[in-house]
Design a protein around this motif. Structure first.
Motif, PDB file in Angstrom:
ATOM      1  N   HIS A 176      16.199  10.469  14.824  1.00  0.00           N
ATOM      2  CA  HIS A 176      15.136   9.607  14.332  1.00  0.00           C
ATOM      3  C   HIS A 176      14.535  10.205  13.074  1.00  0.00           C
ATOM      4  O   HIS A 176      14.302  11.404  12.995  1.00  0.00           O
ATOM      5  CB  HIS A 176      14.039   9.478  15.396  1.00  0.00           C
ATOM      6  N   ARG A 177      14.292   9.366  12.056  1.00  0.00           N
ATOM      7  CA  ARG A 177      13.618   9.864  10.856  1.00  0.00           C
ATOM      8  C   ARG A 177      12.753   8.753  10.299  1.00  0.00           C
ATOM      9  O   ARG A 177      12.913   7.581  10.663  1.00  0.00           O
ATOM     10  CB  ARG A 177      14.619  10.345   9.805  1.00  0.00           C
ATOM     11  N   PHE A 178      11.826   9.131   9.432  1.00  0.00           N
ATOM     12  CA  PHE A 178      10.987   8.122   8.789  1.00  0.00           C
ATOM     13  C   PHE A 178      11.531   7.806   7.402  1.00  0.00           C
ATOM     14  O   PHE A 178      11.685   8.709   6.579  1.00  0.00           O
ATOM     15  CB  PHE A 178       9.534   8.616   8.695  1.00  0.00           C
ATOM     16  N   ILE A 179      11.796   6.558   7.155  1.00  0.00           N
ATOM     17  CA  ILE A 179      12.331   6.125   5.863  1.00  0.00           C
ATOM     18  C   ILE A 179      11.160   5.643   5.022  1.00  0.00           C
ATOM     19  O   ILE A 179      10.399   4.778   5.453  1.00  0.00           O
ATOM     20  CB  ILE A 179      13.339   4.977   6.075  1.00  0.00           C
ATOM     21  N   PRO A 180      10.956   6.213   3.833  1.00  0.00           N
ATOM     22  CA  PRO A 180       9.787   5.841   3.029  1.00  0.00           C
ATOM     23  C   PRO A 180       9.893   4.433   2.465  1.00  0.00           C
ATOM     24  O   PRO A 180      10.970   3.990   2.061  1.00  0.00           O
ATOM     25  CB  PRO A 180       9.757   6.877   1.905  1.00  0.00           C
ATOM     26  N   VAL A 181       8.777   3.751   2.462  1.00  0.00           N
ATOM     27  CA  VAL A 181       8.663   2.447   1.818  1.00  0.00           C
ATOM     28  C   VAL A 181       7.529   2.565   0.807  1.00  0.00           C
ATOM     29  O   VAL A 181       6.442   3.051   1.148  1.00  0.00           O
ATOM     30  CB  VAL A 181       8.351   1.337   2.841  1.00  0.00           C
ATOM     31  N   ALA A 182       7.794   2.144  -0.427  1.00  0.00           N
ATOM     32  CA  ALA A 182       6.819   2.336  -1.508  1.00  0.00           C
ATOM     33  C   ALA A 182       5.608   1.415  -1.329  1.00  0.00           C
ATOM     34  O   ALA A 182       5.732   0.303  -0.829  1.00  0.00           O
ATOM     35  CB  ALA A 182       7.485   2.057  -2.852  1.00  0.00           C
ATOM     36  N   GLN A 209       0.037   0.242   1.179  1.00  0.00           N
ATOM     37  CA  GLN A 209       0.092   1.629   0.732  1.00  0.00           C
ATOM     38  C   GLN A 209       1.428   2.211   1.194  1.00  0.00           C
ATOM     39  O   GLN A 209       2.060   1.707   2.125  1.00  0.00           O
ATOM     40  CB  GLN A 209      -1.084   2.405   1.324  1.00  0.00           C
ATOM     41  N   GLN A 210       1.834   3.282   0.540  1.00  0.00           N
ATOM     42  CA  GLN A 210       3.124   3.890   0.900  1.00  0.00           C
ATOM     43  C   GLN A 210       3.138   4.287   2.377  1.00  0.00           C
ATOM     44  O   GLN A 210       2.149   4.766   2.906  1.00  0.00           O
ATOM     45  CB  GLN A 210       3.330   5.136   0.031  1.00  0.00           C
ATOM     46  N   PHE A 211       4.262   4.076   3.035  1.00  0.00           N
ATOM     47  CA  PHE A 211       4.361   4.464   4.450  1.00  0.00           C
ATOM     48  C   PHE A 211       5.808   4.774   4.794  1.00  0.00           C
ATOM     49  O   PHE A 211       6.722   4.490   4.016  1.00  0.00           O
ATOM     50  CB  PHE A 211       3.819   3.362   5.365  1.00  0.00           C
ATOM     51  N   GLY A 212       5.988   5.376   5.970  1.00  0.00           N
ATOM     52  CA  GLY A 212       7.340   5.628   6.470  1.00  0.00           C
ATOM     53  C   GLY A 212       7.599   4.766   7.691  1.00  0.00           C
ATOM     54  O   GLY A 212       6.712   4.544   8.510  1.00  0.00           O
ATOM     55  N   ILE A 213       8.831   4.287   7.782  1.00  0.00           N
ATOM     56  CA  ILE A 213       9.193   3.436   8.921  1.00  0.00           C
ATOM     57  C   ILE A 213      10.295   4.127   9.723  1.00  0.00           C
ATOM     58  O   ILE A 213      11.193   4.741   9.149  1.00  0.00           O
ATOM     59  CB  ILE A 213       9.653   2.033   8.442  1.00  0.00           C
ATOM     60  N   GLY A 214      10.192   4.071  11.043  1.00  0.00           N
ATOM     61  CA  GLY A 214      11.175   4.729  11.900  1.00  0.00           C
ATOM     62  C   GLY A 214      12.568   4.164  11.680  1.00  0.00           C
ATOM     63  O   GLY A 214      12.746   2.953  11.563  1.00  0.00           O
ATOM     64  N   SER A 215      13.554   5.058  11.669  1.00  0.00           N
ATOM     65  CA  SER A 215      14.924   4.613  11.374  1.00  0.00           C
ATOM     66  C   SER A 215      15.548   3.872  12.544  1.00  0.00           C
ATOM     67  O   SER A 215      16.578   3.232  12.395  1.00  0.00           O
ATOM     68  CB  SER A 215      15.784   5.828  11.018  1.00  0.00           C
TER      69      SER A 215
END
Lengths: 419, 419, 419, 419
Positions: A176-182, A209-215
């Motif tokens: 599992h990783r967090f994929i950045p979204v601008a 705002q910028q965030f990370g979404i679970g892969s």
């Protein structure tokens, strides 16, 4: 005078396919399974077969097909779900007490309506097409409910019967990783052609705002760690209402998890009661559990806007709207494939957005205005679509919604994180 | 070593006849009717078929037939009704949610147990006879419940299906009068041979004052007069608890009475929803309604002792106990014959006696001690026997009992009066 | 024209004494204690003060004293308890939400009514005397309720305040034995002069079989043995309804017993929370507990008829009816004297008789007919009288009655046994 | 070592003023009014006095004042409201059953804590100031609750006592219009110095579309038109949950409206039960009613973001945060002045925003993290502040929140409209 067009022919084909699918979904059932309502949320399967048929009779045939003969005028009382505008109706909690009309009578009702719909669609009236398409999407929603309700009926029976025996999709453990979204300004909501509910319209811009979404989705194994870390007892992880809700649970675990000695078992439609597979997505959770889990994991749930933007980034080739190519690989979540980001067709993903109207949302008038517009309070949005959702019924802008304590749907968790 | 005796042969024949009768009673049902439990009191018909079978398996076969193989050990959980001594069991209110075991499985269960019972009865063991006879009377009680529950399932469905179409018994209007019964010392309770429940034993003497007993049951027409005289609103006729109970009624009338315009209709098993017959006994009343009606009529309910004494006076030829000659004239009270005093086989008659132990009543030990002895609070005695009671299950000393608000049984009113 | 008679003078004196006693009972209270209703059964003390006053205003003054001015016509709504014939009234469960009328206003109301009653009694009308006596007995019943309700209000508060500090009566350990009472024909019910409720009339004969009656009440120590022997878990000792009731208890023990570490404490009005005294009568039990205890002890509860006969045999000098000599030794059961058979003035003793009318009982008409006659279902008879019962309110034929689960009264256990 | 600073002195003065105000608000009460809890939401006034004191003892004195002696360690159980981290506590619904500690004891408790707080504030520790300010704002919230709860206690009593007799503010009929607010990007949330709750932080930008905001609140007269137009029966105006909620209302009208013959009366604190004033803002409405009214009026509720932006445009001189200048003109809404847009100090205005965290909202750790962060589900945001809100407690960024069915607060309606 109008003549049948290709479009109309397509809708007639879709009509046949969708209507048959409802029957197919019931094929593995025993006669007894069709009638009961073990909790208010779970309707008898035969009720779904009748109600989805009543929709066509009441909203399509009666207003549009001259000389249409009602199958039985007394059925309105049975099969109206919640349309205040369509007259008195059975108390919802009473559906499971009605042994009549029998399944046989309801199947006759379906045939009667299907024959009339065939006539109606033959007339090729343009205004009928949209309503029929809507009726078919309505029936697809009930196909998903059918599977959820069947799972409840079978999965709360101590004999734990299987629904049907299909091989599970192979599962693969995946990090599992967090994929950045601008961050930035994004458009939200449906655009272009294709079917959509009224609540997806009013496309508008939002600031993120910028965030990370679970892969990928959270798995059974990960959720078990939360449980073993005292998750259900650590009030600082929960909403106040969630603490009260969790206290009422006879088993502090997702629905359909059963304790056997030291081990957890899980009831699934394909396998009955079996060992927990740690690598498949955890499902049948309330929003409260999803929210508490996310806090425990040092993360949070995404808003529905973040989800929609992330979905487009991770799966740019997903069509903006569903189409009528049915997925063949229906797998009621004994296990699900892990070959993508699991954004669609695995679990409905709880978001941290309340179900509210988009700006300038026009609540439609009449009975169809009751469809989505009168539920806009006390519910949370879910996005994605589950293994029980018909493939042509899934799209990135779809807004599903349920009260936060509900968990008999195939609901799951995707994490998000401030970056 | 024992050899089969004539008595054992008789019991084997009775076993077959009684067990077949349960199946016969279900023959008119549709598949869907077997499974539901519209209110807690009403059990699914298939549950009765399973529970009465479990009784033989659990109390007869397991202890007495060596090498007996349980049909399915998981069924104990489903079919134990309330025996604390027999382990955990399904919540009563949950019976109607269990689609499995299916009817087909339960019919297999019955065959399995019947075959084993045949073997067991062949062994001719004297101790087995009594228990088998008790099991058969237990099954007869469930035959009566079956009919009451079926009536509720069908009679609360807006399609009002009939159960089976039989010609009604002819009804004759007959005047009501009070027949005097002399005061004095009388013996109460069962004596001699023949089957009886433990609660009828401890025969003992009571003192009665002179009284009059109604020559027949109260009719629909008479009860309607009470209603039209404001009976349900005149609190001075009611017990305090009865006032509160009546306020909760959606329809102020006996169960299965429905208003249609200006007229009352009545649902009966033979005729479905039809015009009220004013000359047949009113039935499906709570104790509260019976008590209020009697007060309105300037009379009262009899005590169970008065009833038993009056019964012997009015029908001296009634056997002291039931026998195995089945009445053939089962008529679920669309109408009932009026050729006698209607003391037996018409309605269970509410008395003004609480269900309490007779002097020196010995509560039996073990599971069978749970049968009658643990219900001796908050219930009122009914006497007589209804049109749904198997004929061989009726006798003058029989003490039936229910909470005062219950009315899904075929309950009725006989007046009594101080003289 | 009538002139005041000595009898009227006596009733006027009794009026003053009884009315003052209600006030005296409230003296130890704090202002806050007067207003609350922690459970439906427990009325606010100020409500009792108002309701017993309303009784005199409504049934004595309004019909009998010309030109009587109502204190405040709005009070009828507050202080009518359950008289359907006397118009609409506050929901019982709402009494504890009414901060107004204030205590001060209610005390003014009492003075207003007392002054008018003085006038009325001065007129010396014979018909008024009986009603006044009835009103005083009614007020005495509310004095007992006052103490029970005060005990609940204080005893369920975690600060466990004492009501008033009085020395306990000395307790003496005394052996228990069964005293034989001969079988035979006995007369039951009130006879002769003196006050009695309607439900004690209709004196009649009953037949009793020989039995033994406990020489004293069951003690705390004996009840503790039952508990330590698993009494609350041994279902074979209980009625079915009792098992269900006991499952809802947060603490499996009599009311006001609290566990502290390994020891049991008991809240009493005189001592607050203190060590359990093993030698005083156990009190604050439901009928279910009394019945189960008796079965555990190899005995049973007496019927109300057995109790009345035994009472006359054991205490032949007890007057047949109460008189107006007030006992001075009010001791709300911190401890009670043990110098007699404890038949009166210790605990209300649960019997195994349902509260039903005696033969030929005439339910009175009008509001007073609502007094005893409309509670004759779902209740069990208690006999004797407790430490909270005014002495002049106790007599051997008195029939108290409560639902079997109630235990906020000073209820206790006397064993009986078949001989 | 620290020395008292001016800032500390200011906080000490504020401490005194705010604490005294709580006492002043209770002055008009009778002793009985302090203790009851007629519904779960309404706490006894004396509980508020104790709970707000416990806050200082528990969070300020115990951790920060060496050698502080608890007033009574048993009070934690009574006065902890919902802090899971602060140990076990009384069931909320049980507060109204606790007659002890008495009011006198609680006033002693307040003095004890106030003396200790004086000492603590004298020490001039900087870290204490913030917590004290927070404790004072907490107490101000309870001052508002005090008034709402007092209104419920008095206003649901059939004697309808007034709270205190103050002249009403003069009311002026004022036309309603929609004031346009331009679309665009706006900053939302608290900035700069001054007190604010954690949930107002995380200032962030949102995009709004052009809209119109109502120039004043909806009045009683306007709401009455809605009622007379069948508003409560026209389901197409309501949310599904609202229809169900409205069905449970004994009176289809705002709380404290009572029907007398043909006219509506309204209970207010200043005037008791009096004629409805058509020109003052309608108050004591649920979100459901506000939402249905807005739809009937062809408008909608504003989002909380729209409200905050409109508030700044309409009242640019409103300070961004509250200050300690108390308004003197407390008028519990018998009538309110109409000399402005009624944005603050009239009614809490329901918005169409669910109460959810702002982006990057950090739920604080520890007990204070329970303050706002654990209620972020199933509640709707209200903005503005009511006539019962202390003036220094009002600011444009304040986010109040309640479940949609609550209406015992002074809640009202401001319309908004798409332009």
């Amino acid at each position: 005078m109008t003549t049948p067009t290709t479009a109309i022919t397509a809708i007639a084909q879709q009509y046949t396919r969708v209507r048959q699918q409802s029957i197919r979904l019931c094929e593995p059932l025993e006669a007894e399974d069709y009638t009961v309502q073990p909790v208010d949320d779970v309707s008898p399967p035969k009720w779904h077969l009748g109600h989805s048929t009543w929709f066509f009779e009441n909203f399509l045939l009666v207003p549009n097909l001259p000389d249409y003969q009602l199958f039985d005028e007394r059925l309105n009382w049975f099969f109206n779900s919640y349309y205040e505008s369509q007259g008195p109706r059975i108390l919802r909690s009473n559906r499971g007490n009605m042994t009549r009309p029998t399944l046989a009578a309801i199947l006759d009702y379906r045939k009667h309506v299907d024959r009339a719909m065939e006539q109606l669609l033959d007339r090729g009236e343009a205004t009928v097409e949209d309503l029929t398409e809507l009726g078919l999407h309505h029936e697809q929603q009930h196909q998903e409910l059918l599977l959820c309700d069947i799972k409840y009926i079978l999965g709360s029976n101590p004999l734990y019967p299987t629904y049907r025996n299909e091989p599970d999709r192979p599962t693969v453990r995946q990090p599992h990783r967090f994929i950045p979204v601008a961050g930035g300004q994004y458009s939200i909501g449906h655009e272009g052609a294709g079917f959509r509910w009224d609540n997806e319209l009013s496309r508008h811009d939002v600031l993120l705002q910028q965030f990370g979404i679970g892969s990928r989705l959270v798995t059974n194994g990960e959720y078990l760690e939360f449980m073993e870390d005292g998750g259900y007892r650590r009030f600082e992880l929960w909403q106040m209402d969630g603490i009260a809700w969790a206290r009422t649970l006879p088993v502090k675990a997702p629905l359909y998890w059963y304790r056997e000695g030291d081990a957890w078992k899980q009831y699934t439609l394909n396998r009955g009661l079996a060992d927990l597979d740690p690598d498949i997505p955890v499902t049948h959770l309330s929003w409260y559990e999803a929210d508490a889990y996310a806090r425990w994991a040092g993360a949070r749930l995404a808003t529905e806007f973040e989800w929609e933007v992330a979905c487009r980034q991770l799966q740019p080739d997903v069509p903006r709207h569903g189409n009528w190519v049915e997925r063949e690989d229906f797998h009621p979540l004994a296990a699900t494939s892990l070959d993508d980001h699991q954004l669609m067709g695995h679990c409905w993903e709880w978001t941290n957005s309340a179900y509210l109207p988009y700006p300038r949302y026009p609540r439609p008038e009449g009975a169809l205005g009751e469809y989505n517009g009168k539920f806009m309070i006390n519910q949370m949005v879910l996005r994605g679509g589950s293994c029980a959702t018909p493939g042509s019924h899934i799209r990135p802008t779809y807004r599903n919604f349920f009260q936060p304590e509900k968990r008999w749907q195939f609901t799951g968790i995707r994490l998000a994180k401030d970056l």
